[in-house]
Design an enzyme around this catalytic site. Structure first.
Site, PDB file in Angstrom:
ATOM      1  N   HIS A  12      -0.928  -0.643  13.284  1.00 54.00           N
ATOM      2  CA  HIS A  12      -1.608  -0.444  11.996  1.00 54.00           C
ATOM      3  C   HIS A  12      -0.649  -0.778  10.855  1.00 54.00           C
ATOM      4  O   HIS A  12      -0.999  -1.522   9.923  1.00 54.00           O
ATOM      5  CB  HIS A  12      -2.041   1.023  11.847  1.00 54.00           C
ATOM      6  CG  HIS A  12      -3.261   1.403  12.618  1.00 54.00           C
ATOM      7  ND1 HIS A  12      -4.382   0.606  12.702  1.00 54.00           N
ATOM      8  CD2 HIS A  12      -3.547   2.537  13.328  1.00 54.00           C
ATOM      9  CE1 HIS A  12      -5.303   1.221  13.432  1.00 54.00           C
ATOM     10  NE2 HIS A  12      -4.816   2.380  13.822  1.00 54.00           N
ATOM     11  N   HIS A  65       0.278   2.051  18.867  1.00 56.29           N
ATOM     12  CA  HIS A  65      -1.000   1.951  18.154  1.00 56.29           C
ATOM     13  C   HIS A  65      -0.781   2.091  16.645  1.00 56.29           C
ATOM     14  O   HIS A  65      -1.239   1.254  15.853  1.00 56.29           O
ATOM     15  CB  HIS A  65      -1.921   3.053  18.687  1.00 56.29           C
ATOM     16  CG  HIS A  65      -3.254   3.140  18.030  1.00 56.29           C
ATOM     17  ND1 HIS A  65      -4.434   2.859  18.683  1.00 56.29           N
ATOM     18  CD2 HIS A  65      -3.618   3.515  16.774  1.00 56.29           C
ATOM     19  CE1 HIS A  65      -5.452   3.044  17.871  1.00 56.29           C
ATOM     20  NE2 HIS A  65      -4.980   3.447  16.694  1.00 56.29           N
ATOM     21  N   GLU A  66      -0.064   3.135  16.237  1.00 60.31           N
ATOM     22  CA  GLU A  66       0.162   3.373  14.812  1.00 60.31           C
ATOM     23  C   GLU A  66       1.104   2.330  14.209  1.00 60.31           C
ATOM     24  O   GLU A  66       0.936   1.920  13.057  1.00 60.31           O
ATOM     25  CB  GLU A  66       0.709   4.783  14.586  1.00 60.31           C
ATOM     26  CG  GLU A  66      -0.254   5.893  14.977  1.00 60.31           C
ATOM     27  CD  GLU A  66      -1.567   5.834  14.209  1.00 60.31           C
ATOM     28  OE1 GLU A  66      -1.555   5.419  13.031  1.00 60.31           O
ATOM     29  OE2 GLU A  66      -2.605   6.198  14.786  1.00 60.31           O
TER      30      GLU A  66
END
Length: 231
Positions: free
Chosen positions: A37, A33-34
Site C-alpha cells: 500500500h 501487504h501494508e
C-alpha cells in the site's frame, strides 16, 4: 491455530512447522501487504506513508499486536492501517486510491504464488491428499510441503478476504474507486456501517457455525488456489 491443536498435540515437530509457517505467513500477509500500500501510494505521488515510517519491509512498522494475535489464533486479523492522502495521488483521488487499495490483496496473491513455485515445479511434493493427513502421518518432505501450504493458504485467504467490498476492507475502496460516481457516493454512505457489518458477519460464524464470510471466500477460493498452485 486453535483448529489444529487437537491434531497437532501428538506431533510436536509438525506443530513447530505449523507455527513457523503461520508466523511467516502473518509477516508476509500483513506486513508485506501494508508495505505494498505504502509503496504504491509513494509511486503515485503521495509520501504520507513514507513520512510516517511505513515505506519499509520491517514488519514491526506494520504489525498490530492484537490483530496479529487474532490472525495467529483464529485466522483473521489486521495490521496498522497505512496512511494515504488520496488527493496527492497523480491518478486522482478515486482511481489512485483504488490502485493503492488493490496493491494490498495483490501482494498476498503474489507471495502465495512465490511460495507455490516449488510445488508447481514438483520440487516439493507429498503423497497425502490433505493438510490434515500430512499432520497425522507425514514426515520429511511432507513437512516442507506443509510449511509452504500454510503460507499459500493464509495469503490466498487474506487476499480474497480483503477484496470483499465492505468498509474498511480494500475491496470497498477498489469498488468505490472504479464505480460510477453516483454509485460510489451511495456506497460511501454505507462506509460508517462497514466495521459493524463485518464484525456481525464474523460473530454469526462463531455463534451459528455458518460463516457468511467463509461462504463468500469459498465461492472463489478453490479457483484462485488452483491458478496459484497449478493443480
Amino acid at each position: 491455530m486453535i483448529w489444529y491443536l487437537n491434531a497437532l498435540q501428538d506431533n510436536p515437530a509438525v506443530f513447530a512447522v505449523y507455527l513457523a509457517a503461520w508466523l511467516v505467513a502473518i509477516v508476509t500477509g500483513l506486513a508485506f501487504h501494508e508495505f505494498c500500500h505504502a509503496w504504491t501510494a509513494y509511486q503515485l505521488g503521495d509520501d504520507t506513508a513514507r513520512r510516517n515510517g511505513r515505506l519499509t519491509l520491517n514488519p514491526l512498522a506494520h504489525l498490530d499486536p492484537v490483530g496479529s494475535t487474532l490472525l495467529l489464533l483464529f485466522g483473521f486479523g489486521w495490521a496498522k492501517p497505512t496512511p494515504v492522502n488520496p488527493w496527492r495521488l497523480r491518478t486522482g483521488p478515486r482511481q489512485g486510491f483504488a490502485l493503492v487499495a488493490f496493491a494490498g490483496p495483490a501482494s498476498n496473491f503474489f507471495f502465495a504464488a512465490l511460495a507455490a513455485i516449488p510445488i508447481r515445479l514438483g520440487v516439493v511434493q507429498t503423497s497425502f491428499p490433505t493438510i490434515e493427513a500430512v499432520i497425522r502421518r507425514g514426515s520429511g518432505e511432507d513437512y516442507l510441503w506443509l510449511f509452504l501450504s500454510f503460507i499459500i493458504t493464509l495469503n490466498v485467504l487474506l487476499g480474497i478476504f480483503n477484496l470483499i467490498p465492505i468498509s474498511p476492507l480494500d475491496g470497498f475502496k477498489v469498488v468505490t474507486g472504479i464505480a460510477p460516481r453516483e454509485v460510489a457516493r451511495a456506497l460511501e454512505q454505507l462506509a460508517p456501517w462497514g466495521p459493524g457489518i463485518l464484525m456481525t458477519l464474523i460473530a454469526i460464524g462463531f455463534l451459528t457455525g455458518f460463516s457468511p464470510l467463509g461462504w463468500l471466500i469459498g465461492l472463489v477460493y478453490d479457483d484462485v488456489l488452483r491458478v496459484i498452485v497449478g493443480t
